[in-house]
Scaffold this active site. Structure first.
Site, PDB file in Angstrom:
ATOM      1  N   ASP A   1     -11.950  -0.648   7.635  1.00  0.00           N
ATOM      2  CA  ASP A   1     -10.576  -0.563   7.127  1.00  0.00           C
ATOM      3  C   ASP A   1     -10.309   0.755   6.416  1.00  0.00           C
ATOM      4  O   ASP A   1     -10.119   0.754   5.202  1.00  0.00           O
ATOM      5  CB  ASP A   1     -10.304  -1.742   6.182  1.00  0.00           C
ATOM      6  CG  ASP A   1      -8.823  -1.907   5.901  1.00  0.00           C
ATOM      7  OD1 ASP A   1      -8.009  -1.368   6.660  1.00  0.00           O
ATOM      8  OD2 ASP A   1      -8.487  -2.596   4.921  1.00  0.00           O
TER       9      ASP A   1
ATOM     10  N   GLU B   1      -4.446   4.497   1.051  1.00  0.00           N
ATOM     11  CA  GLU B   1      -4.925   3.300   0.359  1.00  0.00           C
ATOM     12  C   GLU B   1      -6.322   3.491  -0.237  1.00  0.00           C
ATOM     13  O   GLU B   1      -6.557   3.166  -1.388  1.00  0.00           O
ATOM     14  CB  GLU B   1      -4.928   2.115   1.332  1.00  0.00           C
ATOM     15  CG  GLU B   1      -5.472   0.830   0.715  1.00  0.00           C
ATOM     16  CD  GLU B   1      -5.405  -0.354   1.658  1.00  0.00           C
ATOM     17  OE1 GLU B   1      -4.924  -0.182   2.794  1.00  0.00           O
ATOM     18  OE2 GLU B   1      -5.840  -1.449   1.263  1.00  0.00           O
TER      19      GLU B   1
ATOM     20  N   GLU C   1      -6.035 -11.941   8.292  1.00  0.00           N
ATOM     21  CA  GLU C   1      -5.738 -11.997   6.855  1.00  0.00           C
ATOM     22  C   GLU C   1      -4.613 -12.981   6.548  1.00  0.00           C
ATOM     23  O   GLU C   1      -3.742 -12.711   5.723  1.00  0.00           O
ATOM     24  CB  GLU C   1      -5.401 -10.597   6.326  1.00  0.00           C
ATOM     25  CG  GLU C   1      -6.560  -9.624   6.513  1.00  0.00           C
ATOM     26  CD  GLU C   1      -6.299  -8.220   5.981  1.00  0.00           C
ATOM     27  OE1 GLU C   1      -5.129  -7.840   5.838  1.00  0.00           O
ATOM     28  OE2 GLU C   1      -7.281  -7.507   5.703  1.00  0.00           O
TER      29      GLU C   1
ATOM     30  N   ARG D   1       0.833  -1.214   0.000  1.00  0.00           N
ATOM     31  CA  ARG D   1       0.000   0.000   0.000  1.00  0.00           C
ATOM     32  C   ARG D   1       0.866   1.262   0.000  1.00  0.00           C
ATOM     33  O   ARG D   1       0.492   2.278   0.613  1.00  0.00           O
ATOM     34  CB  ARG D   1      -0.964   0.023   1.191  1.00  0.00           C
ATOM     35  CG  ARG D   1      -1.777  -1.249   1.361  1.00  0.00           C
ATOM     36  CD  ARG D   1      -2.580  -1.599   0.138  1.00  0.00           C
ATOM     37  NE  ARG D   1      -3.346  -2.836   0.305  1.00  0.00           N
ATOM     38  CZ  ARG D   1      -3.966  -3.447  -0.679  1.00  0.00           C
ATOM     39  NH1 ARG D   1      -3.925  -2.972  -1.917  1.00  0.00           N
ATOM     40  NH2 ARG D   1      -4.642  -4.553  -0.473  1.00  0.00           N
TER      41      ARG D   1
END
Lengths: 662, 662
Positions: A351, A379, A272, A147
Site C-alpha cells: 500500500d 499518505e 476494506e 487521505r
C-alpha cells in the site's frame, strides 16, 4: 481561461509561462470545442504580453492547426511540432491533440522558437486518470477528502457539488497541460451519500463534467458494488442476477443521458469493508463484467481495483501474507474480463509505502487490460508536510521489466490499461498544501503521457514552468536550489523512515509519524517481526510465504535469496539478523543508524537551501514551504530517534560511530 | 418517585428491593423537602406491596422521624436506627439524614425487621461527589461524554440540557441511596459551549439542580479558568487582577441567584491544555483562592484538581517524571489555600491505571483540604466491556496509611476534602453500559460514606439489592455466581493487562486494548523503557527520578529498593532485568507469562459462570452481560498474546511451561 483570483497559486501555469507565446503572432485553425479552448488560451496569452491573434491571412509566428486528415499519425491526442525559421507549427488531427500541442509549446517557452527537427508526440498510454478520494458528505473519521492533505474538496462542499466551479476549470487546465485526460470525482470508499451520485444526484456530477470537458478531461465515477441494494432498493447485488444486470444497464444509461462523454465506473469491491461479488459467491470477473456490460453500449470503461486482501487478518497467523493477495485473487482470472474492463493494480503489493517491489500482478495477466495505480497524495510519504518528490520512484516502477531485461516494461504493459493516481489536490491556495508537492502531480501527468520520461528532465520542466527562473534576479541559484531540495527528496524521506523496504512503522489510523510497532499486532497484515535478534518478513518460496515465487524469472530468483535480493528490498523479502551484512558492506543495524542520521542531515540541509531562496519567489509561497520544512525537520528527528532507539533497545548493538541514540 | 419507563434498568433499586418495607405499616414524621421525598418513597413502596402509610396515631411497623433536636448526634446527614420487637425506628436531625436512614432500611430488606442494638450512622466524609465528564456540545474526538462508555449524557443532548429530566431524578435517587450528595454536571475539560453554563446558560444548570435537589444532591459546575476572557470579554484572567476578581464575584452571585444551594466550582487548570494561573505567573493557590473568594459569601467550595503535569514531555528526557508532578507543584503550596478550597488529587500519581501506588500528595499537605479522586468510569480498566469491580482497589487506597501503621488512613486524611469520582453513567438503559459496572458506582458511594467499609460486604449489599436473589428460583447459585464473576475481577483484569504496576501499554487515544509501545515514544510521560534486557522505571532516589522520596517514611524506604518494593508495584519504581526474581519466587518474565495465561483463564471461567445464571435474572440483563463477556474474553486473549509475544521477542526467554506464545 478560468479566473480563480490572485490568492490561488498558479502552479506550473503562471502568466510568465505564457510570455514566449503571448508576445507573438498566433494563428489558430480548426473547429471543435477544444480548439475553442486553445483559441481562448491564445487570446489570453496575447492579451497579457502584446502578441496578436491572427484571424486573417496575415503573417504569424505560431500556427496551431487541426487537420483531421492527419489522424493516423496523431491519433486522438497526438500532434506534430515543426520549428523552422523562428516559426512554430503545431498540427493535430483531433482537437485534444491541438490542446496538448498548445501546452507543449507553452512548456517549451522561449526554446520553442529555436529551430529543431519536426517531432510527433503521442501519449504512450491512452488513459491517464486521477482518482479523487473526495467525499461529498464529510466523513466522521476521514473528513472531506480521504487521505487529503490540501484542505477541502475542489468538487464538494457542505454535502453538495460546489456552485462555483471556477477552481475545477482551472484544475482541468493544469491537468490538461501535463497530460491528464480523465478524473474520477469521488472516493473509492463509496459511503451512503456518495452512492446517490450514480442515480438521483447525477446532475451534480454532470455539472463537474461540464467544467472539466473544455480541457479534454473525461469524468468517471466511483460506485458502490452494492448500489442496486443501497440506492436501487433491490434485495441483491448478485452480478449474475437479471434484475441486477438490468438495474446497472439503466443506471449507466441514466448517467450517459446527463454526461454523454462519461468515462466509466471505478470500483473498490470486497476491499476494506466495501461490498463486492464475494458476498454472492461470484468472482471479481463476474463483478467487473457486470459493470462493463452496462457501460459497453455507451463506450464506457470499468476500472476494477485489485486491492483485495484480508484486512481482518490475525497477526498470529504467519502463513497469510497480504502481499500475495492481489496475485492470488486476480491472476487466475486472466482472460475472463471484458474488453472494456480494466484491472487497476497498485504499483506495489502492499500500500504505497516509500519502498516496495513492483506488484507481481503487473505482467501476470497478459489477456487483461491492466492499469497501474500510483498515489500522488502522500499518505505514507510525508503527507505534504515533507518534501518527497516521487517521480524517481514512479519512473523506476514504469521502467521495471517483470520478465527480465528482454521483456516489456511496466509502462509498456499498461498501455492498454493506463496510469492512474490518487490526487493530492484540494481547495488549498497552493493546490497541494505543500507547494513543492505540485511537482508530484505534474510528474504523474507527464509520466502517464511518456512512461520512460527522465524524472530529472521533468523536474527541470516543472521548475522552469512554475518558478520561471529566467524572470528572477538569480536564475542559477533558484534552479540549483530547487534541484537540491527536490531531486533526492524521496531517498531522503526513505532514509529517516522505515528501513530496507520493511514498510509501515507509522502511527495507526492517520499514518503520520513513526510508530515502529504501530501495526505490528494489528489485523492489517503489515508486520516487520522485529525481535531481539533480527527483523524482516520471510517471503521466500523455500522457507517463507512464497510471495517471491509470484514473480516471473529472473525476479523470483533474485528475490528468493538474501544473497541476490537488492539491499533496499531486503527486509521486504527476508528476515535477517541485525548483523547481516548488506551488499553495501554494512550491517543491517548499522545501516539503520547510518541512514537515519543521514536522512535528518539531508532534511536539515534542504531546509537551509530553501531559506536561501526567499528573494527569488513570491513571499507567500516561500513562507508556506518554510513552515512545512520546520515540521519536516522536527518530524524527521522524531523518526530518527524513535527508530534508532527502538532498534538499539531490541538489538543491544551500539552505533559504531557513537552518535546519540536515546 | 421518578418514573422512567420499564426499558430502564432499576439498578440496585428494583421494586423487589422495596418489598420488606412496602408490605408494612409505615409512619413518616417531620417537615422538609427531603422528608417529603421520603414520604413519597413510602407511598410508592406501600402501593406496590400492600403496606400502609400511617397518618394517624394508629399502630405502625416502621417509624421514620425527623427530630431536629438530635442534631449533635446526627449532623446534617446522620441517623439512628433502632430495631426492637419487629419494629424499626429511624431518627434523624436533618431531612437528609432521614433520607439516608430510609435507604438504609431499604438496603437491609427483611433483615431490618430482626432485632438488633441501636446504631447511629454518619458519613465519614462530608463531601461525596461524582464528576460527570459530560459535554454539552458533542466533542469531535471525545464525543458527548468524555471517557464515557454508557451512551449519551443524562444531562445534555443536542447541545442543550435535556427537556425531560426524569432520568436525572431517577439517577439522583440511585445516588442518594448509596450515599452520594454532590455532582458536577459538565466535563472538567471546559470547551467553548460549556463555558457559558456559568453565565448566560446557567438556567440549564438550574433545571438540573432542581431535578437533583429532592434527593439531597448538590450541583457543582466545572468552569474554565479563562472564563473572564472566554465568556466575560476581559483581556485577562489573572487571578490577582481586580477586574477578574470582581468578574468572578459577580459570576458566583449570578449562579447563586439561580441555584441557592449551589455546591461550587470544579477546575482543571494548567492541565492538558486547559488554561490556568501559570499563564500569568501566579500559583495554583492564587488561582484556587480567586474562585474560593468568589464562592465564600454563598457557602460554596472550589475543587481544584492537582492533575498538573507536562503533557508535552520529550520522551528522550529521562530526568522528567510525570509521577512527581502533582507533589512538586502542590506540596510547596500547603497552607496557602482558603478554607473553602479543596485540592482534588487523583488516587495515584499517574492516571487511573489498574495498579498504581497511592499518590504521595495525599498526606503531604496537612494544612490543606484534600479530596481524593477515583475513576468509576473504566477508562483504563476495560471501558465497561470488561468486568472489573474496583471496590477492592479503592478500599486498598482508602486504608493506605501514608505515614505508616501509626498514622491516619487516606480515608481519614480526606475527611475534610471528600471523595470524588468520575461517573460511569450515561443514558444507556443499564445506566453503566455493562450492567455489572453498576457495582462500581454503588461501591463508590458506599465507600465515600464509610471509607473503611469491607468491599466484600459491599458486593453482598449490591448483589442483594440489585438481583434480589431471595426472589429467584435458586438464590444460592445466583449469589455464588455473582460473587465468582465480580469479587476478584480487578486482579483478573490486572493479570492480563500491563504487568507489575508498569501501567499504560494501551492503544493511544481511546485507551482500549493493548499496545505495548503505544505511549512509549509519546509526549505523555508514560513510559516503560522495555528493552532486550529488562523493563520498568527507576523512580528511586538513589539512581532514578527521586519520586520514591516524595513519600513519608516508611514508604519512601519501602519503595526505594527492589528488595522491599511490593511485587505488584515493582516496575513502577524500578527498572529490573527480565530474570529478576520477585518476592513470589518467580522471575519477572515468567510472571508476565503466568499472569497473562491465568488472567485469560479466569475471564473464560467467569464467562462460563455467567452463562449458567441465565435463568435467574431478566433476559435482557443477562444477554447484555453475556455480549460483553464475549468481547472481554476476545480482548483478554489479545492482551495475553500481544504482551507475551512482545516480551518473548524482547527477552528471548521462552515460557517455562512451554505454552504457546506467538
Amino acid at each position: 481561461m478560468p479566473v480563480v483570483g490572485s490568492e490561488v497559486d498558479p502552479a506550473w501555469l503562471p502568466d510568465e509561462a505564457l510570455h514566449a507565446l503571448g508576445s507573438r503572432r498566433v494563428r489558430v485553425e480548426g473547429e471543435g470545442d477544444l480548439v475553442d479552448t486553445v483559441r481562448g488560451e491564445v487570446v489570453h496569452a496575447c492579451g497579457l504580453y502584446g502578441g496578436s491573434v491572427v484571424e486573417d491571412d496575415g503573417p504569424y509566428d505560431v500556427l496551431l492547426r487541426r487537420q483531421p486528415q492527419s489522424g493516423e499519425a496523431h491519433g486522438p491526442e497526438g500532434f506534430t511540432l515543426e520549428r523552422a525559421g523562428g516559426r512554430v507549427t503545431v498540427t493535430a488531427a483531433a482537437p485534444a491533440g491541438l490542446l496538448h500541442g498548445y501546452f507543449h509549446v507553452v512548456r517549451l517557452g522561449r526554446a520553442a522558437f529555436t529551430d529543431a527537427p519536426p517531432e510527433t508526440h503521442r501519449p504512450a498510454l491512452a488513459l491517464r486518470m486521477l482518482n479523487h478520494w473526495d467525499n461529498v458528505a464529510v466523513h466522521p473519521v476521514m473528513g472531506q477528502v480521504e487521505r487529503g492533505y490540501a484542505g477541502g474538496s475542489l468538487f464538494w462542499q457542505d454535502g453538495r457539488a460546489r456552485g462555483d466551479l471556477a477552481r475545477v476549470r482551472a484544475y482541468a487546465r493544469l491537468l490538461a497541460s501535463c497530460g491528464v485526460n480523465a478524473l474520477s470525482v469521488n472516493n473509492v470508499n463509496v459511503h451512503e451519500t456518495e452512492a446517490h451520485l450514480l442515480t438521483d444526484r447525477v446532475t451534480e456530477v454532470a455539472a463537474i463534467a461540464d467544467a472539466l470537458r473544455p480541457y479534454g478531461i473525461r469524468t468517471h465515477l466511483a460506485v458502490s458494488f452494492a448500489a442496486p441494494v443501497v440506492v436501487g432498493g433491490l434485495d441483491t447485488a448478485d452480478p449474475l442476477d437479471d434484475g441486477v444486470r438490468a438495474w446497472w444497464r439503466e443506471a449507466a444509461a441514466h448517467v450517459y443521458a446527463h454526461i454523454p462523454d462519461f468515462g466509466g465506473f471505478l470500483v473498490k469491491a470486497d476491499s476494506e469493508g466495501q461490498p463486492g461479488p464475494f458476498a454472492y459467491g461470484r468472482t471479481h470477473a463476474d463483478g467487473a463484467n457486470l459493470l462493463a456490460d452496462a457501460l459497453a453500449p455507451h463506450g464506457g470503461t470499468v476500472h476494477w481495483r485489485a486491492f483485495v486482501y484480508d484486512h481482518r487478518q490475525d497477526w498470529r497467523d504467519r502463513t497469510t501474507d497480504r502481499a500475495r493477495a492481489a496475485h492470488d485473487h486476480f491472476a487466475p482470472l486472466d482472460g475472463r474480463f471484458r474488453d472494456n474492463a480494466v484491472l487497476q493494480v497498485k504499483h506495489g503489493p502492499i500500500d504505497f509505502q516509500v519502498r516496495e517491489p513492483v506488484s507481481p500482478v503487473i505482467g501476470a495477466l497478459p489477456r487483461t487490460r491492466v492499469a497501474v495505480e500510483l498515489q500522488v497524495t502522500q499518505e505514507y510519504t510525508g503527507q505534504q508536510r515533507h518534501v518527497c518528490a516521487l517521480a524517481p520512484m514512479w519512473a523506476d516502477v514504469l521502467r521495471f521489466r517483470p520478465e527480465g531485461e528482454h521483456g516489456p516494461t511496466v509502462g509498456e504493459l499498461t498501455a492498454s490499461g493506463g496510469l492512474v493516481a490518487v490526487s493530492n489536490v484540494g481547495d488549498d491556495p497552493f493546490w497541494t498544501g505543500h507547494p513543492l508537492a505540485q511537482f508530484n502531480l505534474y510528474a504523474f501527468g507527464r509520466l502517464a503521457w511518456q512512461p520512460d520520461a527522465d524524472p530529472d528532465r521533468l523536474l527541470t520542466e516543472w521548475t522552469e514552468s512554475t518558478f520561471t527562473p529566467w524572470a528572477t534576479a538569480d536564475p542559477d541559484r533558484l534552479r540549483a536550489g530547487l534541484r537540491a531540495v527536490l531531486r533526492d527528496s524521496w531517498t531522503t524521506y526513505e532514509k529517516y523512515t522505515a528501513p530496507l523496504g520493511v514498510g509501515f512503522m507509522v502511527q495507526p489510523g492517520h499514518h503520520y509519524g513513526p510508530s515502529v510497532d504501530g501495526y505490528e499486532y494489528s489485523p492489517w497484515g503489515t508486520y516487520h517481526f522485529a525481535d531481539r535478534d533480527g527483523i524482516g518478513v520471510d517471503r521466500s518460496a523455500a522457507t517463507g510465504t512464497g510471495y517471491a515465487a509470484q514473480y516471473a524469472k529472473p525476479w523470483s530468483q533474485t528475490y528468493e535469496s538474501p544473497d541476490t535480493c537488492p539491499d533496499e528490498l531486503l527486509l521486504f523479502f527476508h528476515h535477517v539478523p541485525y548483523d547481516h551484512v548488506l551488499h553495501s558492506g554494512t550491517t543491517v543495524i548499522q545501516h539503520i543508524y547510518d541512514t537515519h542520521f543521514e536522512g535528518v542531515e539531508e532534511a536539515e540541509a534542504a531546509q537551509e537551501v530553501w531559506d536561501g531562496l526567499a528573494d527569488l519567489m513570491p513571499p507567500a509561497r516561500h513562507a508556506r514551504v518554510a513552515e512545512r520544512y520546520a515540521e519536516q525537520v522536527r518530524s524527521a528527528r522524531e523518526w530518527r530517534d524513535q527508530i534508532n532507539s527502538y532498534f538499539l533497545r531490541a538489538s543491544g548493538v551500539p552505533d559504531a560511530h557513537g552518535r546519540r541514540v536515546f
